[in-house]
Structure formats: structure tokens, C-alpha cells
Motif scaffolding. Structure first.
Motif, PDB file in Angstrom:
ATOM      1  N   GLY A 125       0.822  -1.148  -0.032  1.00  0.00           N
ATOM      2  CA  GLY A 125       0.116  -0.140  -0.039  1.00  0.00           C
ATOM      3  C   GLY A 125       0.986   1.118  -0.094  1.00  0.00           C
ATOM      4  O   GLY A 125       0.659   2.260  -0.716  1.00  0.00           O
ATOM      5  N   MET A 126       1.933   1.407   0.855  1.00  0.00           N
ATOM      6  CA  MET A 126       2.848   2.215   0.692  1.00  0.00           C
ATOM      7  C   MET A 126       3.681   2.593  -0.617  1.00  0.00           C
ATOM      8  O   MET A 126       3.664   3.743  -1.146  1.00  0.00           O
ATOM      9  N   LEU A 166       1.287   4.247  -2.850  1.00  0.00           N
ATOM     10  CA  LEU A 166       1.175   5.870  -2.410  1.00  0.00           C
ATOM     11  C   LEU A 166       2.319   6.271  -2.895  1.00  0.00           C
ATOM     12  O   LEU A 166       2.059   7.462  -3.552  1.00  0.00           O
ATOM     13  N   TRP A 167       3.474   5.918  -2.790  1.00  0.00           N
ATOM     14  CA  TRP A 167       4.743   6.638  -3.329  1.00  0.00           C
ATOM     15  C   TRP A 167       4.686   6.740  -4.651  1.00  0.00           C
ATOM     16  O   TRP A 167       5.137   7.848  -5.329  1.00  0.00           O
ATOM     17  N   LEU A 193       2.256   9.549  -5.975  1.00  0.00           N
ATOM     18  CA  LEU A 193       2.766  10.769  -5.754  1.00  0.00           C
ATOM     19  C   LEU A 193       3.798  11.159  -6.688  1.00  0.00           C
ATOM     20  O   LEU A 193       3.809  12.264  -7.187  1.00  0.00           O
TER      21      LEU A 193
END
Length: 63
Positions: free
Chosen positions: A32-33, A36-37, A40
Motif C-alpha cells: 500500500g505504501m 502511494l509513493w 505521488l
């Protein structure tokens, strides 16, 4: 001449973004991270790259 300079800067930013995304995907962060990265970096190419350089997950770098 300005057009050539802008194209060169754009290509450099694109290459750095690809490099950052690869490093995010190699990192040990949760899926999940990672998503997101990557989002972004893709949505805010310059700002996302700067934020990733300061606070982002690092890949498995072996020296």
C-alpha cells in the motif's frame, strides 16, 4: 534554444522519476505504501521526487 533546454530538463526529470519508482518498488515497504509513493511521484513529478528523496522508502542497495 529555450525549447531544447526545456526538453532536456523534462527528460532529466522523467529519468529521475523512473529511477525513483524503481527504487520504491525494490524497497521493503508494504504494498500500500509503495502504491502511494508511486502515485505521488507520477502525479507530482518534481515535488513528488523531492519528497521521495527526503522521506521515501529506500531500495535494497548493496555496495
Amino acid at each position: 534554444m529555450g525549447s531544447t533546454f526545456n526538453t532536456l530538463i523534462g527528460l532529466i526529470i522523467f529519468a529521475l522519476d523512473i529511477w525513483a519508482i524503481i527504487n520504491v518498488l525494490k524497497s521493503g515497504a508494504e504494498v500500500g505504501m509503495k502504491v502511494l509513493w508511486v502515485l505521488l511521484i507520477l502525479l507530482l513529478p518534481v515535488l513528488g521526487l523531492i519528497i521521495w528523496a527526503i522521506a521515501g522508502p529506500r531500495g535494497d542497495v548493496r555496495i
